[in-house]
Design an enzyme around this catalytic site. Sequence first.
Site, PDB file in Angstrom:
ATOM      1  N   SER A 176      24.478 -27.154   8.960  1.00  0.00           N
ATOM      2  CA  SER A 176      23.032 -27.055   8.980  1.00  0.00           C
ATOM      3  C   SER A 176      22.555 -26.757   7.555  1.00  0.00           C
ATOM      4  CB  SER A 176      22.591 -25.987   9.982  1.00  0.00           C
ATOM      5  OG  SER A 176      21.272 -26.177  10.358  1.00  0.00           O
ATOM      6  N   ASP A 438      21.843 -34.484  17.894  1.00  0.00           N
ATOM      7  CA  ASP A 438      21.218 -33.479  17.033  1.00  0.00           C
ATOM      8  C   ASP A 438      20.004 -34.055  16.299  1.00  0.00           C
ATOM      9  OD1 ASP A 438      20.635 -31.380  15.322  1.00  0.00           O
ATOM     10  OD2 ASP A 438      22.311 -31.806  13.967  1.00  0.00           O
ATOM     11  N   HIS A 463      24.355 -30.390  17.299  1.00  0.00           N
ATOM     12  CA  HIS A 463      24.333 -29.740  15.987  1.00  0.00           C
ATOM     13  C   HIS A 463      25.663 -29.055  15.686  1.00  0.00           C
ATOM     14  CE1 HIS A 463      21.881 -28.529  12.612  1.00  0.00           C
ATOM     15  NE2 HIS A 463      22.050 -27.248  12.836  1.00  0.00           N
TER      16      HIS A 463
END
Length: 495
Positions: A176, A438, A463
Amino acid sequence: MALQRRGSLLCTAALLVLLCGVVGGQGRFKGFGSFRSIDGGQDTGGRAVSEELWFTQRLDHFNGADSREWKQRYFVNEAFYKPGGPVFLMIGGEGPSNPAWMQNGTWLTYAKQFGALCLMLEHRFYGKSHPTADLSAGSLRYLSSRQALADLAHFRAVTAEARGLAGRKWVAFGGSYPGSLAVWFRLKYPHLVHASVATSAPVRATVNFPEYLEVVWRSLASEGVECPVLVQEASRALVGRLNDPKTYDNVTKDFNLCSKLQIKTEMDSAYFLELLAGNFMDVVQYNADNRGFEGARGGNITIKVLCGVMGDSSLGEPYARYAAVARLMMDTFSIKCLNASYQSYLRDMTDASWDGPAAGGGRQWVYQTCTEFGFYQSTDSPNQPFSGFPLAYHVKQCADFYNVSGEQLAAAVAQTNEFYGGYDIRSSRIVLPNGSIDPWHALGVTRDITPDLPAVFIKGTAHCANMYPARSEDLPQLALARDHIFLLLQKWLKQ
């Protein structure tokens, strides 16, 4: 690993976290999701997993006249290290670094195979890494990705010398926002980091990010094309009720609000609408990820579950099913009632103390979005299922919380892309995995840039899925992706 958001039910209870969980983060890169990880040096069984260590950092790496210092938290796992082996550095992000990652995760599987020393460095201003006395706007001037990268560089240089690791090859890992940092660490400090695994990394900043919700539509549609249509119908029906004060008592009861609904400004309605949309956004972002070891809750709530509720005609019209989803999420996270007040949120987000309700990461991460990244997941696209929280709503929060204007925000985002290059990555030995479910993959790299800058696009995963521990029910393509990354590291560590 999580890019945070600020709209879920859980955000109101514990104001957000963007990372993939790990190492720091929150939920949706505006974050990154709010199924928060548990911080504090304990695994889910209550046993200590890793000792907290502290590293002395400069407050401002870019002002030689400023000699102020502070202590940054980090963790070490030497269990797999063999003399001459590489060093793996897990990068922290927008939330507390979770020590459970020192005993779990795919990176440790790789570490065992390569004989690597494993380190994890918490991001400044998150978790227990407090560079300043408070979170005032004056203090937050020292919170930026550039300062964080300089922290990583200084930590790497000093640690290599102190631990006798001269000549060892360092590999950066992140998911991320920390995935973005892993890209930029290799890009800006190529003499210090040999390779990077940058999972679910948004590499291009943008003020308006409606594509996030477009992916949410497509991900919901994976359980049937009617699912996002029903969500859209329910969201529009709720907007209609918010325009009629006579319905406020019923809405208050339907969504179990803590106090009677009050809609006095467009910010009030937008906040409430984003809050409810956040239930779907968070579930989509982390759909079926193996996050239990972090202490994350809600793993049993998947896209399939939400679409099952939305498709249950016995619950009534789509609006009633939307309310049922909200109650399901509240039950899952033990939330007694929903605080839907923007004024309450504003009060929490402007509390600049380290003991404030947003000090777990919310105030800090939203500051970074207002001064570096944007990433605002607006309803400005017609190809998404929600209504009522346009870009103007997000931009207004920057002014409300930090006195940052829309013009300043736009200039800051442009500077970020000028500094890092956006999609135009000119480097080598960076692998960029992303999942098709995601929504953050819309700002990531999903096709190879060069043979030495490969993408790994994993169909059907969410994710940071490749970072979590493997399990028997993993999709075959997820297992293949982990193996492919291992083979890349094997090749690169020989170079």
